[in-house]
Design a protein around this motif. Structure first.
Motif, PDB file in Angstrom:
ATOM      1  N   UNK A 188     -51.542  33.972 -32.257  1.00 28.67           N
ATOM      2  CA  UNK A 188     -52.021  34.716 -31.085  1.00 28.67           C
ATOM      3  C   UNK A 188     -53.094  33.908 -30.362  1.00 28.67           C
ATOM      4  N   UNK A 189     -54.036  33.365 -31.122  1.00 30.35           N
ATOM      5  CA  UNK A 189     -55.119  32.590 -30.518  1.00 30.35           C
ATOM      6  C   UNK A 189     -54.604  31.330 -29.827  1.00 30.35           C
ATOM      7  N   UNK A 190     -53.514  30.754 -30.350  1.00 28.23           N
ATOM      8  CA  UNK A 190     -52.916  29.565 -29.742  1.00 28.23           C
ATOM      9  C   UNK A 190     -51.968  29.911 -28.599  1.00 28.23           C
ATOM     10  N   UNK A 191     -51.788  31.209 -28.342  1.00 27.79           N
ATOM     11  CA  UNK A 191     -50.919  31.633 -27.253  1.00 27.79           C
ATOM     12  C   UNK A 191     -49.439  31.580 -27.580  1.00 27.79           C
ATOM     13  N   UNK A 192     -49.096  31.379 -28.854  1.00 31.89           N
ATOM     14  CA  UNK A 192     -47.689  31.325 -29.256  1.00 31.89           C
ATOM     15  C   UNK A 192     -47.286  32.681 -29.822  1.00 31.89           C
ATOM     16  N   UNK A 193     -47.031  33.617 -28.925  1.00 31.72           N
ATOM     17  CA  UNK A 193     -46.761  34.990 -29.336  1.00 31.72           C
ATOM     18  C   UNK A 193     -45.394  35.148 -29.993  1.00 31.72           C
ATOM     19  N   UNK A 194     -44.437  34.278 -29.652  1.00 30.35           N
ATOM     20  CA  UNK A 194     -43.140  34.358 -30.323  1.00 30.35           C
ATOM     21  C   UNK A 194     -43.289  34.017 -31.808  1.00 30.35           C
ATOM     22  N   UNK A 195     -44.056  32.989 -32.116  1.00 30.62           N
ATOM     23  CA  UNK A 195     -44.304  32.650 -33.535  1.00 30.62           C
ATOM     24  C   UNK A 195     -45.136  33.732 -34.216  1.00 30.62           C
ATOM     25  N   UNK A 196     -46.030  34.351 -33.472  1.00 33.68           N
ATOM     26  CA  UNK A 196     -46.804  35.466 -34.033  1.00 33.68           C
ATOM     27  C   UNK A 196     -45.860  36.597 -34.429  1.00 33.68           C
ATOM     28  N   UNK A 197     -44.834  36.842 -33.625  1.00 34.54           N
ATOM     29  CA  UNK A 197     -43.822  37.853 -33.972  1.00 34.54           C
ATOM     30  C   UNK A 197     -43.105  37.486 -35.255  1.00 34.54           C
ATOM     31  N   UNK A 198     -42.767  36.206 -35.395  1.00 32.72           N
ATOM     32  CA  UNK A 198     -42.086  35.755 -36.613  1.00 32.72           C
ATOM     33  C   UNK A 198     -42.985  35.961 -37.835  1.00 32.72           C
ATOM     34  N   UNK A 199     -44.271  35.685 -37.674  1.00 35.21           N
ATOM     35  CA  UNK A 199     -45.220  35.904 -38.768  1.00 35.21           C
ATOM     36  C   UNK A 199     -45.349  37.395 -39.070  1.00 35.21           C
TER      37      UNK A 199
END
Length: 146
Positions: A102-113
């Motif tokens: 989230x902090x890096x702005x990669x919300x798609x990867x945040x969803x995967x996590x």
């Protein structure tokens, strides 16, 4: 880079701010664009299907991902993860991965996590039910205890 998507009959997909519903036949789409949120129906949670604490976290991240202003969901998200980490401290490494994305702005990867958090929650629930069959049988919705 273009994304190839094959939709089953009547399957839905979110592309940007739009929900696209397929007709009664399979369809293949080629979606080309940058920074456009795309979610297949199988990856979408609704408030009705987000029935556990981890699923609520996923829903908050999902709303960040599809929102033009993701920060509007930060308060909800951080309240949810604070409650989960308080109840289940062993979930911290997964939460930390979501937070970093989230902090890096990669919300798609945040969803995967966040999917990993759901899987971890299910694992803990299964372990609890296996070791406490009477307690698990006596509760209709264990998620309210968390």
């Amino acid at each position: 880079m273009a994304l190839k998507v094959e939709l089953k009959p009547h399957e839905r997909i979110i592309v940007g701010n739009s929900v696209i519903t397929n007709t009664d036949q399979r369809a293949r789409l080629l979606i080309d664009g940058e920074n456009v949120p795309i979610l297949r129906e199988r990856d979408i949670l609704t408030p009705e299907t987000a029935d556990t604490p981890a699923k609520l976290v996923y829903l908050a991240v999902q709303l960040m991902y599809i929102s033009p202003d993701p920060q509007t969901q930060h308060g909800t998200y951080f309240n949810l993860v604070r409650d989960i980490v308080t109840a289940v401290p062993s979930s911290w490494p997964i939460i930390e991965g979501i937070n970093n994305n989230i902090l890096n702005g990669d919300l798609y990867r945040a969803l995967k996590e966040a999917r990993k958090l759901i899987a971890y929650e299910e694992k803990l629930r299964s372990q609890f039910e296996a070791t406490h069959p009477k307690a698990a049988a006596g509760k209709d919705d264990v998620s309210t205890a968390a």
